[in-house]
Design an enzyme around this catalytic site. Structure first.
Site, PDB file in Angstrom:
ATOM      1  N   TYR A 141       0.808  -1.212   0.000  1.00  0.00           N
ATOM      2  CA  TYR A 141       0.000   0.000   0.000  1.00  0.00           C
ATOM      3  C   TYR A 141       0.846   1.269   0.000  1.00  0.00           C
ATOM      4  O   TYR A 141       0.349   2.359  -0.248  1.00  0.00           O
ATOM      5  CB  TYR A 141      -0.957   0.024   1.208  1.00  0.00           C
ATOM      6  CG  TYR A 141      -2.015  -1.072   1.163  1.00  0.00           C
ATOM      7  CD1 TYR A 141      -2.098  -1.955   0.097  1.00  0.00           C
ATOM      8  CD2 TYR A 141      -2.927  -1.221   2.195  1.00  0.00           C
ATOM      9  CE1 TYR A 141      -3.050  -2.955   0.055  1.00  0.00           C
ATOM     10  CE2 TYR A 141      -3.891  -2.221   2.158  1.00  0.00           C
ATOM     11  CZ  TYR A 141      -3.944  -3.087   1.093  1.00  0.00           C
ATOM     12  OH  TYR A 141      -4.886  -4.079   1.056  1.00  0.00           O
ATOM     13  N   LYS A 191       3.603 -15.462   2.248  1.00  0.00           N
ATOM     14  CA  LYS A 191       3.483 -16.207   0.979  1.00  0.00           C
ATOM     15  C   LYS A 191       4.912 -16.489   0.515  1.00  0.00           C
ATOM     16  O   LYS A 191       5.324 -16.137  -0.590  1.00  0.00           O
ATOM     17  CB  LYS A 191       2.689 -15.340  -0.023  1.00  0.00           C
ATOM     18  CG  LYS A 191       2.320 -16.032  -1.309  1.00  0.00           C
ATOM     19  CD  LYS A 191       1.228 -17.065  -1.156  1.00  0.00           C
ATOM     20  CE  LYS A 191       0.935 -17.742  -2.488  1.00  0.00           C
ATOM     21  NZ  LYS A 191       0.177 -18.980  -2.348  1.00  0.00           N
ATOM     22  N   ASP A 223      -2.874 -18.183   1.770  1.00  0.00           N
ATOM     23  CA  ASP A 223      -4.049 -18.853   1.191  1.00  0.00           C
ATOM     24  C   ASP A 223      -4.573 -19.933   2.135  1.00  0.00           C
ATOM     25  O   ASP A 223      -5.777 -20.064   2.358  1.00  0.00           O
ATOM     26  CB  ASP A 223      -3.738 -19.419  -0.206  1.00  0.00           C
ATOM     27  CG  ASP A 223      -2.352 -20.036  -0.320  1.00  0.00           C
ATOM     28  OD1 ASP A 223      -1.560 -19.930   0.631  1.00  0.00           O
ATOM     29  OD2 ASP A 223      -2.058 -20.640  -1.371  1.00  0.00           O
ATOM     30  N   ASP A 247      -5.120  -6.832   5.882  1.00  0.00           N
ATOM     31  CA  ASP A 247      -6.345  -6.115   5.501  1.00  0.00           C
ATOM     32  C   ASP A 247      -7.432  -7.131   5.156  1.00  0.00           C
ATOM     33  O   ASP A 247      -8.572  -7.058   5.625  1.00  0.00           O
ATOM     34  CB  ASP A 247      -6.011  -5.229   4.283  1.00  0.00           C
ATOM     35  CG  ASP A 247      -7.130  -4.275   3.940  1.00  0.00           C
ATOM     36  OD1 ASP A 247      -8.124  -4.226   4.682  1.00  0.00           O
ATOM     37  OD2 ASP A 247      -7.018  -3.584   2.911  1.00  0.00           O
ATOM     38  N   ASP A 251     -10.764  -8.615   7.829  1.00  0.00           N
ATOM     39  CA  ASP A 251     -12.196  -8.550   7.493  1.00  0.00           C
ATOM     40  C   ASP A 251     -12.829  -9.938   7.549  1.00  0.00           C
ATOM     41  O   ASP A 251     -13.976 -10.093   7.955  1.00  0.00           O
ATOM     42  CB  ASP A 251     -12.406  -7.929   6.104  1.00  0.00           C
ATOM     43  CG  ASP A 251     -12.566  -6.424   6.190  1.00  0.00           C
ATOM     44  OD1 ASP A 251     -12.064  -5.845   7.169  1.00  0.00           O
ATOM     45  OD2 ASP A 251     -13.186  -5.832   5.280  1.00  0.00           O
TER      46      ASP A 251
END
Ligand code: NAD
Length: 361
Positions: A141, A191, A223, A247, A251
């Site tokens: 980001y 990852k 994942d 992020d 959620d």
């Protein structure tokens, strides 16, 4: 202990839920004999009305001096057509930046009384109690170069995921510290089978871990973690990950718990000279103009943010547990606001705040 707290009620239901959160903070400070020093400041639409800017200089100074800041919510419909840099929400972004809060903490708890509000089967969510630690100021980001360039079929969008050792070290240490006050297990998510940033992430987390020999550390690919959060969320205690993975996963974690009126959040920066972690505590929800001023809003996300503040900024686990238990007592009693769909007449914001205080006594 001296608890030096800045209160920024903000706009809409922010005012109402913060009033109840402060009521609970006073109650718990009194019960456990802590000295509470409260200051109040302006942020958001209310600050624009009073002094013409969403983040007044005075508020910024107060926040930098406080050990922790308790925020309601910002945003008023009358400013919806204003330019982004002039809107109430810009005050909040400015405050986060000025405080240098680099870790976002989302506690995810499944309350027995709310199990039916979760999209998962009850036996999967029952007993879930984890905290997701998201790196907040680095990664994809913020990395450069970034942007869109070129024309036609050659148009290219670029973002850069980059992490430096010091950024990973400080968030890893934060996660390990938090785990010490909990079930002593840290799961680092990356990852590293594909991304070099993740290989560095995993290497640094493993190098920091020996500073905390009493803790258990494991690693998951992002994942698989997304899948495990649904298949077996109870396995997690502290989950630490980089900005974008956090992020998305936070959620996913948030929906495990049910209603938006229940979700607290904490953003934490460096340790202060007083030993407290500088932190910004706020409900996940916004100012809810549709129900503002009606004494209808659920104050439990704001009250949960007080529990998070006690635990993470001040290290007062016993006090935080007392607040969480009092919230649970109120939830079990069914005296809850309309968003939680009680069987009888919904309670008001004020009544829920008073009930949490009564349960604390
Ligand atoms: P919102 O979270 O304010 O409301 C969404 C829906 O959830 C509404 O129907 C509302 O009534 C309900 N709701 C929210 N909190 C509740 C609570 N505690 N109890 C019961 N019901 C609750 O989101 P929105 O409507 O998209 O945004 C309204 C304003 O808030 C906008 O100006 C937005 O920019 C701002 N906002 C601020 C923050 C923040 O301050 N951190 C976060 C999100 C939105």
């Amino acid at each position: 202990m001296n608890l030096n707290v800045l209160v920024l009620p903000g706009d809409g239901i922010g005012q109402e839920v913060t009033r109840e959160a402060v009521r609970v903070l006073k109650q718990v400070a009194g019960k456990f004999h802590h000295k509470l020093t409260l200051t109040e400041g302006l942020l958001g639409g209310v600050a624009i009305h009073n002094v013409g800017t969403p983040l007044p200089e005075e508020t910024l100074q107060l926040a930098l001096e406080a050990d922790a800041t308790l925020l309601g919510a910002v945003g008023l419909p009358e400013f919806d057509s204003w330019l982004p840099e002039k809107r109430p929400e810009r005050g909040l972004l400015g405050l986060r930046k000025a405080l240098g809060v680099y870790a976002n903490l989302r506690p995810v708890r499944a309350y027995a009384a709310l199990l039916d509000s979760s999209p998962l089967k009850n036996h999967l969510v029952e007993g879930v109690d984890m905290i997701i630690v998201r790196e907040l100021t680095g990664g994809l980001y913020y990395g450069t170069p970034r942007g869109i360039s070129g024309e036609g079929a050659e148009t290219r969008g670029v973002n850069t995921m980059a992490y430096s050792r010091w950024e990973i070290e400080r968030i890893a240490r934060m996660a390990f510290h938090l785990a010490r006050g909990r079930r002593r297990k840290v799961t680092s998510v990356d990852k590293s089978n594909v991304l070099e940033t993740s290989q560095l992430w995993r290497r640094v987390v493993i190098e920091v871990a020996p500073e905390f020999p009493d803790l258990e550390l494991d690693h998951l690919f992002v994942d698989n973690c997304a899948m495990q959060l649904i298949l077996n969320p109870r396995q997690f205690d502290v989950l630490v990950t980089e900005n974008m993975f956090g992020d998305i996963l936070s959620d996913e974690g948030a929906v495990l718990a049910g209603s938006i009126g229940m979700l607290p959040s904490a953003s934490i920066g460096e340790r202060r000279s007083t030993g407290a972690w500088a932190g910004l505590y706020e409900p996940v929800h916004g100012s809810a103009p549709d129900i503002a001023g009606q004494d209808k809003a659920n104050p439990l996300a704001a009250i949960g943010s007080v529990a998070a503040m006690l635990e993470y900024s001040f290290g007062l686990k016993q006090e935080a547990d007392a607040v969480n238990r009092a919230m649970e007592t109120v939830l079990n009693s069914g005296r809850v606001t309309a968003d939680l769909k009680p069987a009888g007449k919904p309670a008001t914001t004020t009544e829920v705040g008073e009930a949490v205080c009564a349960a604390l006594r």
